[in-house]
Design a protein around this motif. Structure first.
Motif, PDB file in Angstrom:
ATOM      1  N   ILE A   1       0.835  -1.202   0.000  1.00 53.51           N
ATOM      2  CA  ILE A   1       0.000   0.000   0.000  1.00 53.51           C
ATOM      3  C   ILE A   1       0.870   1.254   0.000  1.00 53.51           C
ATOM      4  O   ILE A   1       0.593   2.211  -0.731  1.00 53.51           O
ATOM      5  N   VAL A   2       1.938   1.244   0.813  1.00 48.35           N
ATOM      6  CA  VAL A   2       2.860   2.380   0.872  1.00 48.35           C
ATOM      7  C   VAL A   2       3.473   2.643  -0.505  1.00 48.35           C
ATOM      8  O   VAL A   2       3.529   3.785  -0.969  1.00 48.35           O
ATOM      9  N   VAL A   3       3.943   1.582  -1.148  1.00 40.55           N
ATOM     10  CA  VAL A   3       4.555   1.717  -2.482  1.00 40.55           C
ATOM     11  C   VAL A   3       3.544   2.263  -3.479  1.00 40.55           C
ATOM     12  O   VAL A   3       3.866   3.134  -4.302  1.00 40.55           O
ATOM     13  N   ALA A   4       2.298   1.783  -3.421  1.00 40.98           N
ATOM     14  CA  ALA A   4       1.255   2.252  -4.339  1.00 40.98           C
ATOM     15  C   ALA A   4       0.988   3.740  -4.147  1.00 40.98           C
ATOM     16  O   ALA A   4       0.858   4.494  -5.122  1.00 40.98           O
ATOM     17  N   VAL A   5       0.926   4.177  -2.890  1.00 46.38           N
ATOM     18  CA  VAL A   5       0.706   5.599  -2.598  1.00 46.38           C
ATOM     19  C   VAL A   5       1.882   6.432  -3.096  1.00 46.38           C
ATOM     20  O   VAL A   5       1.694   7.514  -3.668  1.00 46.38           O
ATOM     21  N   LEU A   6       3.095   5.938  -2.910  1.00 49.03           N
ATOM     22  CA  LEU A   6       4.285   6.655  -3.376  1.00 49.03           C
ATOM     23  C   LEU A   6       4.277   6.813  -4.895  1.00 49.03           C
ATOM     24  O   LEU A   6       4.640   7.870  -5.422  1.00 49.03           O
TER      25      LEU A   6
ATOM     26  N   VAL B   1       1.635   6.898  -6.867  1.00 46.95           N
ATOM     27  CA  VAL B   1       0.605   7.882  -7.202  1.00 46.95           C
ATOM     28  C   VAL B   1       1.107   9.296  -6.919  1.00 46.95           C
ATOM     29  O   VAL B   1       0.914  10.218  -7.737  1.00 46.95           O
ATOM     30  N   CYS B   2       1.756   9.483  -5.774  1.00 50.86           N
ATOM     31  CA  CYS B   2       2.280  10.804  -5.411  1.00 50.86           C
ATOM     32  C   CYS B   2       3.351  11.264  -6.392  1.00 50.86           C
ATOM     33  O   CYS B   2       3.395  12.435  -6.784  1.00 50.86           O
ATOM     34  N   LYS B   3       4.211  10.351  -6.789  1.00 46.28           N
ATOM     35  CA  LYS B   3       5.277  10.678  -7.744  1.00 46.28           C
ATOM     36  C   LYS B   3       4.697  11.090  -9.085  1.00 46.28           C
ATOM     37  O   LYS B   3       5.217  11.999  -9.754  1.00 46.28           O
ATOM     38  N   LYS B   4       3.614  10.467  -9.480  1.00 44.89           N
ATOM     39  CA  LYS B   4       3.031  10.709 -10.800  1.00 44.89           C
ATOM     40  C   LYS B   4       2.187  11.978 -10.851  1.00 44.89           C
ATOM     41  O   LYS B   4       2.211  12.713 -11.851  1.00 44.89           O
ATOM     42  N   TYR B   5       1.465  12.264  -9.756  1.00 48.00           N
ATOM     43  CA  TYR B   5       0.472  13.332  -9.828  1.00 48.00           C
ATOM     44  C   TYR B   5       0.791  14.568  -8.976  1.00 48.00           C
ATOM     45  O   TYR B   5       0.181  15.620  -9.204  1.00 48.00           O
ATOM     46  N   MET B   6       1.686  14.456  -8.022  1.00 45.87           N
ATOM     47  CA  MET B   6       1.965  15.605  -7.149  1.00 45.87           C
ATOM     48  C   MET B   6       3.284  16.259  -7.547  1.00 45.87           C
ATOM     49  O   MET B   6       4.355  15.710  -7.281  1.00 45.87           O
ATOM     50  N   HIS B   7       3.194  17.425  -8.161  1.00 48.01           N
ATOM     51  CA  HIS B   7       4.386  18.103  -8.652  1.00 48.01           C
ATOM     52  C   HIS B   7       4.585  19.492  -8.024  1.00 48.01           C
ATOM     53  O   HIS B   7       5.710  19.963  -7.938  1.00 48.01           O
ATOM     54  N   SER B   8       3.516  20.135  -7.621  1.00 47.91           N
ATOM     55  CA  SER B   8       3.633  21.476  -7.039  1.00 47.91           C
ATOM     56  C   SER B   8       4.047  21.397  -5.578  1.00 47.91           C
ATOM     57  O   SER B   8       3.758  20.405  -4.886  1.00 47.91           O
ATOM     58  N   ASP B   9       4.731  22.442  -5.102  1.00 54.37           N
ATOM     59  CA  ASP B   9       5.128  22.501  -3.694  1.00 54.37           C
ATOM     60  C   ASP B   9       3.908  22.488  -2.781  1.00 54.37           C
ATOM     61  O   ASP B   9       3.939  21.916  -1.691  1.00 54.37           O
ATOM     62  N   TYR B  10       2.830  23.117  -3.231  1.00 51.19           N
ATOM     63  CA  TYR B  10       1.593  23.160  -2.430  1.00 51.19           C
ATOM     64  C   TYR B  10       1.053  21.752  -2.194  1.00 51.19           C
ATOM     65  O   TYR B  10       0.708  21.384  -1.068  1.00 51.19           O
ATOM     66  N   ALA B  11       0.985  20.953  -3.257  1.00 52.71           N
ATOM     67  CA  ALA B  11       0.465  19.590  -3.144  1.00 52.71           C
ATOM     68  C   ALA B  11       1.382  18.728  -2.275  1.00 52.71           C
ATOM     69  O   ALA B  11       0.904  17.944  -1.447  1.00 52.71           O
ATOM     70  N   LYS B  12       2.684  18.891  -2.455  1.00 57.45           N
ATOM     71  CA  LYS B  12       3.640  18.119  -1.658  1.00 57.45           C
ATOM     72  C   LYS B  12       3.525  18.470  -0.184  1.00 57.45           C
ATOM     73  O   LYS B  12       3.534  17.582   0.686  1.00 57.45           O
ATOM     74  N   ASN B  13       3.428  19.768   0.120  1.00 62.85           N
ATOM     75  CA  ASN B  13       3.312  20.208   1.515  1.00 62.85           C
ATOM     76  C   ASN B  13       2.043  19.675   2.165  1.00 62.85           C
ATOM     77  O   ASN B  13       2.061  19.227   3.320  1.00 62.85           O
TER      78      ASN B  13
ATOM     79  N   VAL C   1       8.252   9.152   5.747  1.00 66.23           N
ATOM     80  CA  VAL C   1       9.705   9.136   5.535  1.00 66.23           C
ATOM     81  C   VAL C   1      10.038   8.965   4.049  1.00 66.23           C
ATOM     82  O   VAL C   1      10.886   9.674   3.500  1.00 66.23           O
ATOM     83  N   LEU C   2       9.357   8.028   3.391  1.00 66.75           N
ATOM     84  CA  LEU C   2       9.666   7.719   1.990  1.00 66.75           C
ATOM     85  C   LEU C   2       9.115   8.761   1.015  1.00 66.75           C
ATOM     86  O   LEU C   2       9.529   8.800  -0.146  1.00 66.75           O
ATOM     87  N   LEU C   3       8.194   9.593   1.484  1.00 69.53           N
ATOM     88  CA  LEU C   3       7.724  10.685   0.639  1.00 69.53           C
ATOM     89  C   LEU C   3       8.829  11.711   0.383  1.00 69.53           C
ATOM     90  O   LEU C   3       8.826  12.382  -0.651  1.00 69.53           O
ATOM     91  N   LEU C   4       9.777  11.809   1.313  1.00 69.47           N
ATOM     92  CA  LEU C   4      10.843  12.809   1.179  1.00 69.47           C
ATOM     93  C   LEU C   4      11.720  12.551  -0.052  1.00 69.47           C
ATOM     94  O   LEU C   4      11.932  13.460  -0.854  1.00 69.47           O
ATOM     95  N   PRO C   5      12.263  11.344  -0.257  1.00 70.49           N
ATOM     96  CA  PRO C   5      13.010  11.112  -1.507  1.00 70.49           C
ATOM     97  C   PRO C   5      12.093  11.094  -2.727  1.00 70.49           C
ATOM     98  O   PRO C   5      12.515  11.479  -3.826  1.00 70.49           O
ATOM     99  N   THR C   6      10.836  10.664  -2.554  1.00 69.35           N
ATOM    100  CA  THR C   6       9.888  10.652  -3.671  1.00 69.35           C
ATOM    101  C   THR C   6       9.664  12.065  -4.200  1.00 69.35           C
ATOM    102  O   THR C   6       9.566  12.287  -5.416  1.00 69.35           O
ATOM    103  N   PHE C   7       9.604  13.037  -3.298  1.00 69.45           N
ATOM    104  CA  PHE C   7       9.386  14.432  -3.675  1.00 69.45           C
ATOM    105  C   PHE C   7      10.695  15.172  -3.969  1.00 69.45           C
ATOM    106  O   PHE C   7      10.686  16.361  -4.264  1.00 69.45           O
ATOM    107  N   GLY C   8      11.819  14.468  -3.867  1.00 69.33           N
ATOM    108  CA  GLY C   8      13.106  15.056  -4.223  1.00 69.33           C
ATOM    109  C   GLY C   8      13.754  15.906  -3.154  1.00 69.33           C
ATOM    110  O   GLY C   8      14.647  16.708  -3.445  1.00 69.33           O
ATOM    111  N   TYR C   9      13.366  15.713  -1.893  1.00 71.57           N
ATOM    112  CA  TYR C   9      13.928  16.530  -0.820  1.00 71.57           C
ATOM    113  C   TYR C   9      15.247  15.968  -0.273  1.00 71.57           C
ATOM    114  O   TYR C   9      16.054  16.705   0.298  1.00 71.57           O
TER     115      TYR C   9
END
Length: 261
Positions: free
Chosen positions: A14-19, A21-33, A149-157
């Protein structure tokens, strides 16, 4: 243990699936935050849900709180990681020195503590069933924390730079030392030295393992620094080309200093 392994496998999927989706559709800083803040708050709510559960079940919420000091103060690294996730989620601009420090602390310490919390869950080992709310809640809260935790590398932080990464790890160790000292002092003052010894925040007072008495905070911190140095060195081998790695940068700085002299 097969139940724990199977449950965690589903959670990781489930975590991988969410990651993804986030990688594919969340690109703006607002969405990431918003995503980071939302997951961090969900983790906190899951962490404290046992209080509500026991209070509604039989009115024993405060009794449960008394026997679970990690709900009162952040006595373990994963508790600190959870709080730092909320702080980072509230920061609009994460590309600052404070943001970089929090990212490194959350990712590099969080990835270890969440895996331990999921696959070597102490509550499950003591009571190997998923029918117990507290046991299942504990595993779920660590899974949510892992997602954060894994959202951080996914979002490039997450950035690889051995010098800065290692400095942040050292500062993190100092930070957790201060938090551990504070927590132990609070429990000693409001209760007793015996309770503080039992709480053993950050494993400062004794080892969590009876057969490994040397494994207290100073030795754990020393091992962590060495281990993270090796990890960061390996990461730089993949992240940078020859001539751009940390030892090349260090060599160049030394040459620049000699030229200035």
């Amino acid at each position: 243990m097969l139940k724990l392994l199977g449950f965690n496998t589903v959670l990781l999927a489930i975590v991988v699936a969410v990651l993804i989706v986030c990688k594919k559709y969340m690109h703006s800083d607002y969405a990431k935050n918003r995503m980071l803040l939302g997951i961090s708050l969900a983790t906190v709510l899951c962490h404290y849900s046992s209080l509500v559960y026991h209070q509604l079940l039989d009115g024993s919420g405060f009794v449960y709180l008394k026997h679970n000091p990690n709900l009162i103060l952040p006595i373990y690294p994963c508790n600190v990681v959870m709080v730092c996730c909320v702080i980072l989620g509230l920061m609009r601009n994460k590309n600052t020195r404070a943001g970089a420090f929090l990212v490194d602390y959350i990712f590099w310490f969080g990835i270890v503590s969440t895996f331990v919390g999921m696959f070597a869950n102490v509550d499950f080992i003591r009571n190997p069933t998923l029918a117990d709310f507290d046991v299942t809640k504990g595993i779920l809260s660590h899974a949510l924390l892992m997602l954060n935790v894994l959202l951080l590398p996914t979002f490039g932080y997450v950035k690889i730079n051995l010098g800065k990464n290692l400095l942040h790890i050292f500062l993190s160790i100092v930070m957790m030392l201060c938090i551990g000292l504070y927590c132990n002092l609070v429990f000693e003052v409001i209760a007793s030295p015996e309770l503080a010894y039992e709480v053993n925040s950050m494993f400062l007072l004794h080892s969590p393992f009876e057969d490994l008495e040397f494994l207290t905070y100073p030795s754990i911190a020393g091992f962590a620094l060495i281990a993270y140095f090796v990890v960061f060195h390996i990461c730089e081998l993949f992240a940078f080309h020859k001539g751009e790695r940390w030892y090349n940068r260090l060599q160049q700085r030394m040459l620049d200093c000699k030229r200035k002299q």
